[in-house]
Design a protein around this motif. Structure first.
Motif, mmCIF file in Angstrom:
data_model
loop_
_atom_site.group_PDB
_atom_site.id
_atom_site.type_symbol
_atom_site.label_atom_id
_atom_site.label_comp_id
_atom_site.label_asym_id
_atom_site.label_seq_id
_atom_site.Cartn_x
_atom_site.Cartn_y
_atom_site.Cartn_z
ATOM 1 N N GLU A 126 0.709 -1.319 0.440
ATOM 2 C CA GLU A 126 0.079 -0.304 0.125
ATOM 3 C C GLU A 126 1.014 1.545 -0.253
ATOM 4 O O GLU A 126 0.511 2.364 -0.522
ATOM 5 N N VAL A 127 2.221 1.094 0.568
ATOM 6 C CA VAL A 127 2.988 2.172 0.567
ATOM 7 C C VAL A 127 3.666 2.678 -0.562
ATOM 8 O O VAL A 127 3.587 3.951 -1.116
ATOM 9 N N ALA A 128 3.719 1.852 -1.706
ATOM 10 C CA ALA A 128 4.505 1.722 -2.935
ATOM 11 C C ALA A 128 3.669 1.890 -3.581
ATOM 12 O O ALA A 128 3.783 3.279 -4.600
ATOM 13 N N ARG A 129 2.181 1.138 -3.501
ATOM 14 C CA ARG A 129 1.440 2.166 -4.125
ATOM 15 C C ARG A 129 0.518 3.877 -4.264
ATOM 16 O O ARG A 129 0.641 4.883 -5.422
ATOM 17 N N LEU A 130 0.697 3.853 -2.972
ATOM 18 C CA LEU A 130 0.784 5.684 -2.788
ATOM 19 C C LEU A 130 1.626 6.598 -2.974
ATOM 20 O O LEU A 130 1.301 7.349 -3.745
ATOM 21 N N VAL A 131 2.859 5.719 -3.133
ATOM 22 C CA VAL A 131 4.403 6.925 -4.220
ATOM 23 C C VAL A 131 4.113 6.458 -5.122
ATOM 24 O O VAL A 131 3.913 7.436 -6.076
ATOM 25 N N ARG A 132 3.956 5.885 -5.680
ATOM 26 C CA ARG A 132 3.700 5.665 -7.380
ATOM 27 C C ARG A 132 1.940 6.661 -7.533
ATOM 28 O O ARG A 132 2.271 7.193 -8.950
ATOM 29 N N LEU A 133 1.082 6.554 -7.145
ATOM 30 C CA LEU A 133 0.315 7.334 -7.270
ATOM 31 C C LEU A 133 0.618 8.788 -7.585
ATOM 32 O O LEU A 133 -0.207 9.371 -8.157
ATOM 33 N N THR A 134 2.151 9.367 -6.639
ATOM 34 C CA THR A 134 2.541 10.510 -6.916
ATOM 35 C C THR A 134 2.810 11.024 -8.416
ATOM 36 O O THR A 134 3.155 12.039 -8.840
ATOM 37 N N VAL A 135 2.939 9.948 -9.565
ATOM 38 C CA VAL A 135 3.002 10.780 -10.938
ATOM 39 C C VAL A 135 2.199 10.774 -11.129
ATOM 40 O O VAL A 135 2.598 11.973 -11.863
ATOM 41 N N PRO A 139 -5.923 10.343 -7.744
ATOM 42 C CA PRO A 139 -6.243 9.140 -6.897
ATOM 43 C C PRO A 139 -8.320 8.895 -7.076
ATOM 44 O O PRO A 139 -8.816 9.614 -7.770
ATOM 45 N N GLY A 140 -8.945 8.120 -6.789
ATOM 46 C CA GLY A 140 -10.327 7.950 -6.946
ATOM 47 C C GLY A 140 -10.619 8.547 -5.851
ATOM 48 O O GLY A 140 -10.540 8.200 -4.724
ATOM 49 N N ASP A 141 -11.899 7.659 -6.710
ATOM 50 C CA ASP A 141 -12.949 8.379 -5.241
ATOM 51 C C ASP A 141 -12.837 7.645 -4.088
ATOM 52 O O ASP A 141 -13.752 7.845 -2.857
ATOM 53 N N ASP A 142 -12.488 6.404 -4.360
ATOM 54 C CA ASP A 142 -12.529 5.596 -3.052
ATOM 55 C C ASP A 142 -11.017 5.016 -2.647
ATOM 56 O O ASP A 142 -10.837 4.345 -1.950
ATOM 57 N N ASP A 143 -10.389 6.384 -3.159
ATOM 58 C CA ASP A 143 -9.565 6.106 -1.574
ATOM 59 C C ASP A 143 -8.633 7.458 -1.304
ATOM 60 O O ASP A 143 -8.450 8.448 -1.513
ATOM 61 N N HIS A 202 -8.796 16.438 -3.882
ATOM 62 C CA HIS A 202 -9.806 15.414 -3.546
ATOM 63 C C HIS A 202 -10.791 15.620 -2.340
ATOM 64 O O HIS A 202 -11.731 14.859 -2.416
ATOM 65 N N THR A 203 -9.842 16.103 -1.236
ATOM 66 C CA THR A 203 -10.617 15.926 -0.007
ATOM 67 C C THR A 203 -11.440 16.628 -0.169
ATOM 68 O O THR A 203 -10.523 18.007 -0.540
ATOM 69 N N PRO A 204 -12.644 17.039 0.990
ATOM 70 C CA PRO A 204 -13.530 17.746 1.121
ATOM 71 C C PRO A 204 -12.484 19.544 1.432
ATOM 72 O O PRO A 204 -12.633 20.764 1.493
ATOM 73 N N TYR A 205 -10.979 19.642 2.734
ATOM 74 C CA TYR A 205 -10.141 20.890 3.194
ATOM 75 C C TYR A 205 -9.831 21.170 1.793
ATOM 76 O O TYR A 205 -9.355 22.174 1.263
ATOM 77 N N GLY A 206 -9.117 20.137 0.981
ATOM 78 C CA GLY A 206 -8.237 20.670 -0.207
ATOM 79 C C GLY A 206 -9.313 21.534 -1.344
ATOM 80 O O GLY A 206 -8.790 22.599 -1.468
ATOM 81 N N ARG A 207 -10.484 20.945 -1.385
ATOM 82 C CA ARG A 207 -11.312 21.955 -2.472
ATOM 83 C C ARG A 207 -11.734 23.048 -1.201
ATOM 84 O O ARG A 207 -12.062 24.007 -2.684
ATOM 85 N N GLU A 208 -11.716 22.346 -0.253
ATOM 86 C CA GLU A 208 -12.787 24.239 -0.075
ATOM 87 C C GLU A 208 -11.015 25.539 0.009
ATOM 88 O O GLU A 208 -12.506 26.686 -0.124
ATOM 89 N N HIS A 209 -10.588 24.982 0.547
ATOM 90 C CA HIS A 209 -10.093 26.290 0.989
ATOM 91 C C HIS A 209 -8.588 26.565 0.383
ATOM 92 O O HIS A 209 -7.531 27.309 0.448
ATOM 93 N N TRP A 210 -8.230 24.809 -0.804
ATOM 94 C CA TRP A 210 -7.250 25.779 -1.537
ATOM 95 C C TRP A 210 -6.911 25.044 -2.964
ATOM 96 O O TRP A 210 -6.575 26.207 -3.902
#
Length: 228
Positions: A126-135, A139-143, A202-210
């Motif tokens: 899971e850590v490796a998957r998350l690192v690769r996601l930064t390409v 992220p998906g809606d369920d992630d 993609h997070t509620p905070y990020g969308r509202e504040h950033w």
């Protein structure tokens, strides 16, 4: 300047928490030597990587900032906060500006190091998957963990003007080997691609504040890069 001692404590806490041996009073000193390796040599190896001389933006200061976002406003959105923290530590652990496979090499480093450090195989993956996601930072809606990592990594885009200017200057320093016209063209492509996304965060905070501030900053930078 990053507080290296504090960062060592934070890595030890994340690793021991993810491994399930983090019940001692002090994550810096506690580990079960009969079961798990000491987390501190792994922290020191990672910090040495984050302090390599070719880095100007992707430094221990960036590492600290991303960890602070994960531990701060985004913490409640994560499903496995310690796994996200470990992904933060590894997401730019390998960074050579002249190469394109940094994320993949960082993910492979995470796979090797965390397996050796005693993390369960599923969490290593899971850590490796998350690192690769930064390409892609997509992220998906369920992630939720992917959303937290990607938002924290891109939060610099919503920085105040002076901090955003310092960020862009540091990025240019990292790519000092690229001729000005080529850098301008490449940076323009990056900005256009980001601005074309339906949402940067993609997070509620990020969308509202950033979201709004980030788009303003990037549009202003894009205008400055335009010839004439």
């Amino acid at each position: 300047m990053a507080d290296l001692d504090s960062l060592r404590v934070r890595f030890a806490a994340a690793l021991t928490g993810a491994r399930g041996d983090g019940d001692g009073p002090d994550p810096l000193t506690y580990s079960d030597p009969l079961t798990y390796p000491d987390p501190l040599p792994y922290a020191d190896d990672l910090l040495a990587r984050w302090r390599e001389p070719q880095r100007r933006y992707h430094t221990a200061t960036h590492l600290t900032a991303v960890l602070d976002h994960v531990d701060g406003p985004l913490a409640g959105h994560a499903a496995d906060l310690d796994v996200v923290r470990l992904a933060v530590w590894f997401h730019d652990a390998v960074y050579r500006p002249e190469r394109e496979e940094n994320e993949e090499r960082s993910a492979r480093l995470a796979e090797r190091a965390l397996a050796e450090a005693g993390l369960a195989p599923g969490k290593v993956a899971e850590v490796a998957r998350l690192v690769r996601l930064t390409v892609s930072h997509a992220p998906g809606d369920d992630d939720p963990d992917g959303q937290v990592l990607c938002d924290a990594d891109l939060a610099i885009l919503a920085a105040p003007p002076s901090a955003y200017a310092a960020y862009t200057a540091a990025i240019r320093e990292e790519y000092a080997f690229v001729p000005p016209d080529d850098f301008r063209a490449g940076r323009t492509v990056v900005l256009v691609q980001l601005l074309s996304l339906p949402a940067l965060f993609h997070t509620p905070y990020g969308r509202e504040h950033w979201e709004r501030t980030a788009r303003y900053n990037m549009a202003a930078e894009l205008e400055m890069l335009s010839p004439g």
